[in-house]
Design an enzyme around this catalytic site. Structure first.
Site, PDB file in Angstrom:
ATOM      1  N   HIS A 155       1.064  -5.242   1.440  1.00  0.00           N
ATOM      2  CA  HIS A 155       0.575  -6.045   2.688  1.00  0.00           C
ATOM      3  C   HIS A 155       0.122  -5.002   3.902  1.00  0.00           C
ATOM      4  O   HIS A 155       0.765  -3.933   3.668  1.00  0.00           O
ATOM      5  CB  HIS A 155       1.625  -6.997   3.286  1.00  0.00           C
ATOM      6  CG  HIS A 155       2.940  -6.547   3.581  1.00  0.00           C
ATOM      7  ND1 HIS A 155       3.269  -5.626   4.635  1.00  0.00           N
ATOM      8  CD2 HIS A 155       4.239  -6.802   2.942  1.00  0.00           C
ATOM      9  CE1 HIS A 155       4.458  -5.488   4.773  1.00  0.00           C
ATOM     10  NE2 HIS A 155       5.300  -6.099   3.767  1.00  0.00           N
ATOM     11  N   CYS A 182       8.858  -3.879   0.820  1.00  0.00           N
ATOM     12  CA  CYS A 182       7.520  -4.016   0.327  1.00  0.00           C
ATOM     13  C   CYS A 182       6.700  -2.889   0.572  1.00  0.00           C
ATOM     14  O   CYS A 182       7.209  -1.772   1.084  1.00  0.00           O
ATOM     15  CB  CYS A 182       6.827  -5.065   1.175  1.00  0.00           C
ATOM     16  SG  CYS A 182       7.618  -6.729   0.896  1.00  0.00           S
TER      17      CYS A 182
END
Length: 206
Positions: A155, A182
């Site tokens: 992301h 992430c």
């Protein structure tokens, strides 16, 4: 010509020759000193230039833009063996095809205590334009899942509750592991990943 006169003339000639040699020696000596000074000055200038060139300079990351500016993102339709390689050590994401690097992205992986999982994964069906995690106080844009069906994602750099990018975190892109597990990317890279990366693309994290 008398012997005395000859001696005087000889002495004068010898004196003139000695004076001439002295002048030549002084000129040569002065020239040698000047050349030595010039060499020393050139060496010092070179040393300063080399030191300046090799001193690491702080780099400013443009976390809005694509990581590479010299060529475009790859056309994924042309690469049937496309794979995503994530280097935790280098904080880089490599788009590869048959071992050949097509594109390199700056990244930030999980910080100590929230490390990014290592291993082999695949791009999963889950992806979206935005999310916000109240427990961590951070969200992001343009996310794509690679593990846990929406748990571990590629992301953008993080946003706050008002969808404003967190500049202090974004400036660490490519330099430091500071995510919650992430893989953070620049805004442009994350957007490209969201729009283009095919389902089931292999992901190797090491």
């Amino acid at each position: 010509m008398t012997t005395k006169r000859k001696s005087i003339i000889t002495a004068i000639v010898v004196l003139v020759l000695l004076l001439g040699l002295t002048v030549i020696f002084k000129v040569q000596h002065t020239a040698n000193i000047q050349r030595a000074r010039e060499v020393t000055l050139r060496r010092r200038l070179h040393e300063r230039t080399v030191k300046k060139a090799t001193t690491p300079q702080p780099t400013v990351v443009n976390w809005h833009a694509p990581s590479e500016t010299n060529h475009a993102y790859p056309d994924v339709s042309k690469y049937p063996n496309l794979q995503i390689d994530v280097s935790i050590k280098k904080q880089r994401v490599y788009l590869e095809n048959d071992g050949h690097v097509l594109y390199t992205m700056l990244a930030s992986t999980g910080k100590p205590g929230s490390t990014t999982p290592r291993g082999n994964f695949k791009i999963q069906p889950e992806r979206g334009l935005h999310f916000y995690n109240a427990s961590s106080g951070e969200g992001a844009n343009y996310w794509v899942s690679f593990k846990g069906n929406g748990i571990y994602l590629f992301h953008s750099v993080p946003v706050d509750i008002h969808d404003h990018y967190v500049v202090s975190q974004a400036n660490q892109l490519g330099k430091k592991s500071n995510s919650h597990g992430c893989v953070r990317l620049s805004i442009a890279d994350a957007k490209w990943m969201y729009e283009n990366i095919p389902l089931n693309t292999p992901v190797h994290i090491h």
